[in-house]
Design a protein around this motif. Structure first.
Motif, PDB file in Angstrom:
ATOM      1  N   ALA A   1     -15.788 -34.265  15.146  1.00  0.00           N
ATOM      2  CA  ALA A   1     -17.102 -34.132  15.770  1.00  0.00           C
ATOM      3  C   ALA A   1     -17.606 -35.474  16.317  1.00  0.00           C
ATOM      4  N   VAL A   2     -17.894 -36.411  15.426  1.00  0.00           N
ATOM      5  CA  VAL A   2     -18.427 -37.704  15.872  1.00  0.00           C
ATOM      6  C   VAL A   2     -17.426 -38.389  16.809  1.00  0.00           C
TER       7      VAL A   2
ATOM      8  N   GLY B   1      -4.798 -36.515  13.804  1.00  0.00           N
ATOM      9  CA  GLY B   1      -3.744 -36.215  12.834  1.00  0.00           C
ATOM     10  C   GLY B   1      -2.721 -35.156  13.177  1.00  0.00           C
TER      11      GLY B   1
ATOM     12  N   LYS C   1      -3.661 -32.234  18.472  1.00  0.00           N
ATOM     13  CA  LYS C   1      -4.890 -33.008  18.675  1.00  0.00           C
ATOM     14  C   LYS C   1      -4.667 -34.134  19.687  1.00  0.00           C
TER      15      LYS C   1
ATOM     16  N   HIS D   1      -1.904 -40.412  13.912  1.00  0.00           N
ATOM     17  CA  HIS D   1      -1.887 -41.447  12.861  1.00  0.00           C
ATOM     18  C   HIS D   1      -0.845 -41.166  11.777  1.00  0.00           C
TER      19      HIS D   1
ATOM     20  N   ASN E   1     -14.147 -44.194  11.926  1.00  0.00           N
ATOM     21  CA  ASN E   1     -14.511 -43.006  11.158  1.00  0.00           C
ATOM     22  C   ASN E   1     -13.669 -42.856   9.902  1.00  0.00           C
TER      23      ASN E   1
ATOM     24  N   CYS F   1     -18.655 -46.464  10.889  1.00  0.00           N
ATOM     25  CA  CYS F   1     -19.406 -45.209  10.870  1.00  0.00           C
ATOM     26  C   CYS F   1     -19.114 -44.396   9.614  1.00  0.00           C
TER      27      CYS F   1
ATOM     28  N   TYR G   1     -12.782 -40.650   1.004  1.00  0.00           N
ATOM     29  CA  TYR G   1     -13.743 -39.742   0.362  1.00  0.00           C
ATOM     30  C   TYR G   1     -13.125 -38.887  -0.734  1.00  0.00           C
TER      31      TYR G   1
ATOM     32  N   ALA H   1     -26.853 -42.870  10.908  1.00  0.00           N
ATOM     33  CA  ALA H   1     -27.619 -42.246  11.982  1.00  0.00           C
ATOM     34  C   ALA H   1     -29.120 -42.252  11.679  1.00  0.00           C
TER      35      ALA H   1
ATOM     36  N   ASN I   1      -9.730 -28.990  11.591  1.00  0.00           N
ATOM     37  CA  ASN I   1     -10.712 -28.742  12.665  1.00  0.00           C
ATOM     38  C   ASN I   1     -10.438 -29.592  13.894  1.00  0.00           C
TER      39      ASN I   1
HETATM   40  N1  NAP Z   1     -22.794 -43.160   9.840  1.00  0.00           N
HETATM   41  C1  NAP Z   1     -23.325 -41.972  10.001  1.00  0.00           C
HETATM   42  O1  NAP Z   1     -24.529 -41.803  10.084  1.00  0.00           O
HETATM   43  C2  NAP Z   1     -22.410 -40.804  10.105  1.00  0.00           C
HETATM   44  C3  NAP Z   1     -22.894 -39.550  10.548  1.00  0.00           C
HETATM   45  C4  NAP Z   1     -21.989 -38.482  10.677  1.00  0.00           C
HETATM   46  C5  NAP Z   1     -20.647 -38.681  10.339  1.00  0.00           C
HETATM   47  N2  NAP Z   1     -20.238 -39.900   9.897  1.00  0.00           N
HETATM   48  C6  NAP Z   1     -18.839 -40.166   9.577  1.00  0.00           C
HETATM   49  O2  NAP Z   1     -18.071 -39.873  10.720  1.00  0.00           O
HETATM   50  C7  NAP Z   1     -16.766 -39.479  10.323  1.00  0.00           C
HETATM   51  C8  NAP Z   1     -16.414 -38.153  10.973  1.00  0.00           C
HETATM   52  O3  NAP Z   1     -17.265 -37.155  10.428  1.00  0.00           O
HETATM   53  P1  NAP Z   1     -17.402 -35.711  11.061  1.00  0.00           P
HETATM   54  O4  NAP Z   1     -18.416 -35.004  10.250  1.00  0.00           O
HETATM   55  O5  NAP Z   1     -17.544 -35.844  12.527  1.00  0.00           O
HETATM   56  O6  NAP Z   1     -15.999 -35.046  10.696  1.00  0.00           O
HETATM   57  P2  NAP Z   1     -14.788 -34.702  11.655  1.00  0.00           P
HETATM   58  O7  NAP Z   1     -14.332 -35.943  12.324  1.00  0.00           O
HETATM   59  O8  NAP Z   1     -15.123 -33.528  12.481  1.00  0.00           O
HETATM   60  O9  NAP Z   1     -13.723 -34.230  10.576  1.00  0.00           O
HETATM   61  C9  NAP Z   1     -13.120 -35.173   9.741  1.00  0.00           C
HETATM   62  C10 NAP Z   1     -11.754 -35.580  10.308  1.00  0.00           C
HETATM   63  O10 NAP Z   1     -11.289 -36.707   9.598  1.00  0.00           O
HETATM   64  C11 NAP Z   1      -9.897 -36.768   9.722  1.00  0.00           C
HETATM   65  N3  NAP Z   1      -9.323 -37.226   8.456  1.00  0.00           N
HETATM   66  C12 NAP Z   1      -9.436 -36.682   7.222  1.00  0.00           C
HETATM   67  N4  NAP Z   1      -8.760 -37.408   6.314  1.00  0.00           N
HETATM   68  C13 NAP Z   1      -8.177 -38.421   7.003  1.00  0.00           C
HETATM   69  C14 NAP Z   1      -7.343 -39.520   6.622  1.00  0.00           C
HETATM   70  N5  NAP Z   1      -6.944 -39.705   5.345  1.00  0.00           N
HETATM   71  N6  NAP Z   1      -6.935 -40.376   7.588  1.00  0.00           N
HETATM   72  C15 NAP Z   1      -7.320 -40.214   8.872  1.00  0.00           C
HETATM   73  N7  NAP Z   1      -8.115 -39.194   9.282  1.00  0.00           N
HETATM   74  C16 NAP Z   1      -8.531 -38.324   8.353  1.00  0.00           C
HETATM   75  C17 NAP Z   1      -9.404 -35.350  10.056  1.00  0.00           C
HETATM   76  O11 NAP Z   1      -8.819 -35.379  11.343  1.00  0.00           O
HETATM   77  P3  NAP Z   1      -7.290 -35.777  11.646  1.00  0.00           P
HETATM   78  O12 NAP Z   1      -6.559 -34.501  11.852  1.00  0.00           O
HETATM   79  O13 NAP Z   1      -7.443 -36.568  12.884  1.00  0.00           O
HETATM   80  O14 NAP Z   1      -6.735 -36.572  10.512  1.00  0.00           O
HETATM   81  C18 NAP Z   1     -10.685 -34.525  10.108  1.00  0.00           C
HETATM   82  O15 NAP Z   1     -10.695 -33.591  11.146  1.00  0.00           O
HETATM   83  C19 NAP Z   1     -16.780 -39.449   8.801  1.00  0.00           C
HETATM   84  O16 NAP Z   1     -16.282 -40.676   8.315  1.00  0.00           O
HETATM   85  C20 NAP Z   1     -18.242 -39.307   8.494  1.00  0.00           C
HETATM   86  O17 NAP Z   1     -18.576 -39.751   7.209  1.00  0.00           O
HETATM   87  C21 NAP Z   1     -21.098 -40.949   9.776  1.00  0.00           C
END
Ligand code: NAP
Length: 346
Positions: free
Chosen positions: A168-169, A189, A193, A209, A232, A254, A260, A286, A334
């Protein structure tokens, strides 16, 4: 009127990889709103990676507290006001708030929920469908927009790497940087994708990756290095970025999704790169940038209207399937924003 509704509770703390058995759907009675509260029927739930951080017994210093055992989960949602005793909210309003993972939410107006990102607010459904306010016009858009512009301080001709770029982000950040004329590298991943990043989002380079040694993959995708890293993922991704960043490079920290579920939480082993190349690393949330929401909606909304940017949705139906949606997101099943449709009327 006494209503009953369902809510999703945490009943067991996950060890390592999350599984759907950690949750239980429970029936609750939903009272009428008290003074200053509104009663909302939730329509859509945003499933976010960061919820996972709050499922453990303690959370990192400075972060939101853990979700209590046998307590309902919290998360951003959009719903319709069905009763209100708060000024500024009337039945029929569509609102965003932070009490997702349940059918009905009793929300106190004016509370700065989820560290600022989740306060009760009315959205304009004439401008976009309700669920867009949980995605590209909501906290996802704001995180991508503010992270690039106000945290990484994008400059002309920056080469940008976005990790989890099919999520998403990440997908919004990568597309925004592309719209603004940057050279953009994305990582994700799976081969599907990577194809999505190259063919649908039009990124300049992309890699899987899981497909080899991360520093080598990054070097092949950005042979002359990068200027900005939108992180991310954390861990090994951040370490690879420090090596690839050029003099004066910047990192918007971010999230760290690789950590996690109990992954390695040690810092990069090449921190001296920060000194050697005068790098800047800045973490952000955010919620700190909610005053930029109108600015983001105007910029991103215009790109959306022109068809230059889009956020794919991964929709799962029914509150009972929210655990599965969260597991899917954490394991990379996703592409785009994970949403749960909570009501047939949504
Ligand atoms: N700072 C803020 O305010 C804020 C706000 C919203 C979200 N975030 C952060 O933004 C990031 C993305 O969040 P999102 O909600 O948009 O989720 P997202 O990117 O839609 O979903 C998470 C993705 O992370 C990847 N992932 C999972 N485990 C992994 C690993 N070990 N190594 C590499 N990639 C991995 C997966 O994709 P792959 O298939 O590509 O591995 C998964 O699709 C998160 O770190 C979240 O905490 C921060």
């Amino acid at each position: 009127v006494t209503r009953t509704g369902r809510e999703l509770r945490l009943v067991r703390r996950p060890q390592g990889r999350l599984d759907a058995d950690c949750f239980e759907l429970a029936e609750t009675t939903v009272p009428d709103p008290a003074d200053g509260e509104v009663l909302v029927r939730n329509l859509w739930l945003s499933v976010d990676a960061a919820v996972r951080i709050r499922l453990t017994e303690s959370t990192p210093e400075g972060y939101l507290p853990p979700i209590g055992l046998h307590q309902p989960l919290a998360g951003l949602a959009v719903g319709e006001v069905i009763a209100s005793r708060a000024t500024g909210f009337v039945p029929g309003d569509v609102v965003t708030h932070a009490l997702g993972y349940r059918d009905f939410a009793l929300v106190r107006a004016g509370d700065a929920a989820l560290a600022g990102a989740g306060g009760l607010s009315v959205v304009d459904t004439a401008a976009a469908p309700p669920e867009a306010y949980l995605g590209i016009l909501g906290h996802i858009g704001l995180t991508a927009y503010a992270g690039l512009l106000h945290v990484a301080g994008l400059r002309e001709r920056d080469v940008v790497w976005v990790s989890a770029a099919a999520g998403a982000v990440g997908s919004v950040a990568a597309q925004l940087a592309k719209c603004w004329g940057h050279t953009v590298v994305g990582s994700a991943g799976s081969p599907q994708k990577v194809r999505y990043l190259l063919e649908d989002l039009g990124l300049d380079a992309a890699f899987d990756h899981r497909d080899g040694h991360l520093p080598d993959l990054l070097r092949a995708a950005a042979p002359s290095g990068i200027d900005v890293y939108f992180d991310n993922v954390g861990g090994a991704h951040l370490e690879a970025a420090l090596t690839a960043l050029r003099d004066g490079g910047r990192v918007a920290l971010c999230g760290a999704v690789s950590e996690y579920e109990g992954g390695p939480s040690h810092g990069p082993g090449n921190m001296f790169q920060i000194v050697a190349k005068s790098l800047q690393l800045r973490g952000f949330r955010a919620g700190t940038f909610t005053d930029r929401t109108a600015e983001m909606r105007s910029v991103v909304g215009a790109l959306l209207a022109d068809g230059r940017i889009a956020l794919r949705e991964h929709v799962v139906d029914g509150l009972e399937r929210a655990p599965e949606a969260l597991v899917t997101l954490l394991s990379g099943g996703n592409t785009g924003k994970v949403l749960v449709r909570l009501s047939a009327e949504a």
